[in-house]
Scaffold this active site. Sequence first.
Site, PDB file in Angstrom:
ATOM      1  N   ASP A  24     -47.146  13.219  24.565  1.00 40.97           N
ATOM      2  CA  ASP A  24     -47.786  14.345  25.251  1.00 40.97           C
ATOM      3  C   ASP A  24     -49.234  14.435  24.750  1.00 40.97           C
ATOM      4  O   ASP A  24     -49.506  15.071  23.745  1.00 40.97           O
ATOM      5  CB  ASP A  24     -47.007  15.626  24.927  1.00 40.97           C
ATOM      6  CG  ASP A  24     -47.542  16.854  25.645  1.00 40.97           C
ATOM      7  OD1 ASP A  24     -48.400  16.708  26.529  1.00 40.97           O
ATOM      8  OD2 ASP A  24     -47.126  17.970  25.294  1.00 40.97           O
TER       9      ASP A  24
ATOM     10  N   ASP B  66     -55.796  15.290  23.826  1.00 43.92           N
ATOM     11  CA  ASP B  66     -55.423  15.940  22.565  1.00 43.92           C
ATOM     12  C   ASP B  66     -53.911  15.989  22.386  1.00 43.92           C
ATOM     13  O   ASP B  66     -53.146  15.895  23.348  1.00 43.92           O
ATOM     14  CB  ASP B  66     -55.998  17.354  22.489  1.00 43.92           C
ATOM     15  CG  ASP B  66     -55.414  18.305  23.533  1.00 43.92           C
ATOM     16  OD1 ASP B  66     -55.283  17.896  24.706  1.00 43.92           O
ATOM     17  OD2 ASP B  66     -55.090  19.450  23.174  1.00 43.92           O
TER      18      ASP B  66
ATOM     19  N   GLU C  41     -56.087  20.512  26.054  1.00 43.27           N
ATOM     20  CA  GLU C  41     -55.050  21.080  26.915  1.00 43.27           C
ATOM     21  C   GLU C  41     -54.012  21.825  26.095  1.00 43.27           C
ATOM     22  O   GLU C  41     -53.514  22.875  26.509  1.00 43.27           O
ATOM     23  CB  GLU C  41     -54.379  19.961  27.717  1.00 43.27           C
ATOM     24  CG  GLU C  41     -53.436  20.438  28.826  1.00 43.27           C
ATOM     25  CD  GLU C  41     -52.003  20.674  28.381  1.00 43.27           C
ATOM     26  OE1 GLU C  41     -51.213  21.234  29.164  1.00 43.27           O
ATOM     27  OE2 GLU C  41     -51.666  20.314  27.239  1.00 43.27           O
ATOM     28  N   GLU C  42     -53.685  21.305  24.911  1.00 39.10           N
ATOM     29  CA  GLU C  42     -52.625  21.885  24.105  1.00 39.10           C
ATOM     30  C   GLU C  42     -52.972  23.275  23.565  1.00 39.10           C
ATOM     31  O   GLU C  42     -52.083  24.026  23.165  1.00 39.10           O
ATOM     32  CB  GLU C  42     -52.268  20.958  22.935  1.00 39.10           C
ATOM     33  CG  GLU C  42     -51.694  19.607  23.352  1.00 39.10           C
ATOM     34  CD  GLU C  42     -50.310  19.711  23.972  1.00 39.10           C
ATOM     35  OE1 GLU C  42     -49.797  20.830  24.108  1.00 39.10           O
ATOM     36  OE2 GLU C  42     -49.745  18.667  24.329  1.00 39.10           O
TER      37      GLU C  42
ATOM     38  N   ASP D 293     -48.454  14.547  33.102  1.00 38.02           N
ATOM     39  CA  ASP D 293     -48.269  15.275  31.836  1.00 38.02           C
ATOM     40  C   ASP D 293     -46.880  15.901  31.758  1.00 38.02           C
ATOM     41  O   ASP D 293     -46.681  16.893  31.063  1.00 38.02           O
ATOM     42  CB  ASP D 293     -49.362  16.357  31.723  1.00 38.02           C
ATOM     43  CG  ASP D 293     -49.387  17.040  30.368  1.00 38.02           C
ATOM     44  OD1 ASP D 293     -48.897  16.445  29.396  1.00 38.02           O
ATOM     45  OD2 ASP D 293     -49.886  18.176  30.292  1.00 38.02           O
TER      46      ASP D 293
ATOM     47  N   HIS E 286     -44.204  17.707  20.759  1.00 41.74           N
ATOM     48  CA  HIS E 286     -44.785  18.626  19.772  1.00 41.74           C
ATOM     49  C   HIS E 286     -44.092  18.602  18.419  1.00 41.74           C
ATOM     50  O   HIS E 286     -44.251  19.526  17.630  1.00 41.74           O
ATOM     51  CB  HIS E 286     -44.818  20.072  20.288  1.00 41.74           C
ATOM     52  CG  HIS E 286     -45.703  20.282  21.459  1.00 41.74           C
ATOM     53  ND1 HIS E 286     -46.133  21.524  21.871  1.00 41.74           N
ATOM     54  CD2 HIS E 286     -46.258  19.402  22.332  1.00 41.74           C
ATOM     55  CE1 HIS E 286     -46.896  21.406  22.931  1.00 41.74           C
ATOM     56  NE2 HIS E 286     -46.982  20.118  23.236  1.00 41.74           N
TER      57      HIS E 286
ATOM     58  N   HIS F 262     -54.400  14.492  29.489  1.00 39.65           N
ATOM     59  CA  HIS F 262     -55.188  15.056  28.377  1.00 39.65           C
ATOM     60  C   HIS F 262     -55.086  14.197  27.133  1.00 39.65           C
ATOM     61  O   HIS F 262     -54.061  13.579  26.851  1.00 39.65           O
ATOM     62  CB  HIS F 262     -54.800  16.513  28.102  1.00 39.65           C
ATOM     63  CG  HIS F 262     -53.416  16.738  27.597  1.00 39.65           C
ATOM     64  ND1 HIS F 262     -53.093  16.685  26.247  1.00 39.65           N
ATOM     65  CD2 HIS F 262     -52.258  17.048  28.231  1.00 39.65           C
ATOM     66  CE1 HIS F 262     -51.810  16.956  26.087  1.00 39.65           C
ATOM     67  NE2 HIS F 262     -51.268  17.174  27.283  1.00 39.65           N
TER      68      HIS F 262
END
Length: 412
Positions: free
Chosen positions: A141, A80, A175-176, A198, A380, A78
């Site tokens: 990520d 994002d 995705e997030e 991922d 994150h 992903h």
Amino acid sequence: MASAKERFLKYVKVDTQSAYDKEELPSTHKQFDLAEILVKELEELGLQDVSLDEHCYVMATLPANIDKKIPVIGFIAHMDTSPDASGAGVSPRIIEKYDGKEVLLNQELNLRMNLKDFPELRKYIGQELIVTDGNTLLGADDKAGIAAIMAAVETLVKHPEVKHGTLKIGFTPDEEVGRGADGFDVKKFGADFAYTVDGGELGEMEYETFNAASTVVTCHGLSVHPGSAKNKMINAIHVAEEFDALLPAQERPEYTAGYEGFYHLMGISGDIETARMTYILRDHSRPVFEQRKANMQSAADFLNHRYGAGTVDVATKDQYYNLREKIEPVFQIVDLAREALEALGIKPIITPVRGGTDGSRLSYMGLPCPNLFTGGLFAHGRFECIPSESLEKASQAVLKIVELSTSKDLKM
């Protein structure tokens, strides 16, 4: 050829942060900035059927260079990054040889990373680390997953002596924020199975996720002047407090691990007349997951009996289901990935995901999708980092899966 590390350092500088509070897909238009870069790179590598649709899904095909008919494999990552920390102006810093000592990420913020708080780093002493400057997340990520896939694709293109079947490449938005599969066209993608790249630390491989639901609890009160409120006022805020107290405190995320599920209060707002709470419910077991939803309704029923019908409303929406249910019938694709890691001298770390991936939903849409590591750590947030060696090995794992698949009798 560009290494996975070189690609990664390029991709993380593109801000692709998604947003929770948007209805559009993608939730932020800036995700197209990276998508367009990837489309250009895929076209320059000579892949076929390269496309970017209006919802920011990138797809491409690397045709087979063998005559043998084997299943079509997909690799997905992903674009994002998490809304939990800024992804604008990412300025990665390279620690050429991590010595285990405290790392000063940002002098002005006095932001430091050490083994006491992050003991996992002990495994990477002596290796090169890519860290943040303390102002943003890093973006491993999942730009590490994108970099690993793209580096592997370039290797296959530049080395046609490496035999492979047809490969499908997919990069997704959002995705997030839980919407990465919303616009994914499984039929167009055309793979028999795929791997999302991922995961986390070196060797991680997952085929189990939570079953997941989101719940909005609305409590309705009755406002009366406090001077004459006795036996009349119903304070929606206190009703909300009572509701939360009816759920088992020991089953909150801060007290659970492994296969233990939870009730997680994400937000609360309101006044005497109306109070709202948002929860997420998680459990690996489908029966226990269903019981958690029933428990939420039971708590509402109890309070409605106490205060009157309609005092508490519960609205629950399922988000995704345990990946394992769809992987078990085709477990050979897990065995293939495990064999690939072992062939590279990487010890597989097979653990349940305490969350979900695009693969959770894609598997229920007909595309079985276990998850592979990228090497990224502490996602994150501003402490996010990635050992360069782990990133390169993620790309090698993709290549080894492709290589081994040509000699297997995979039945899909």
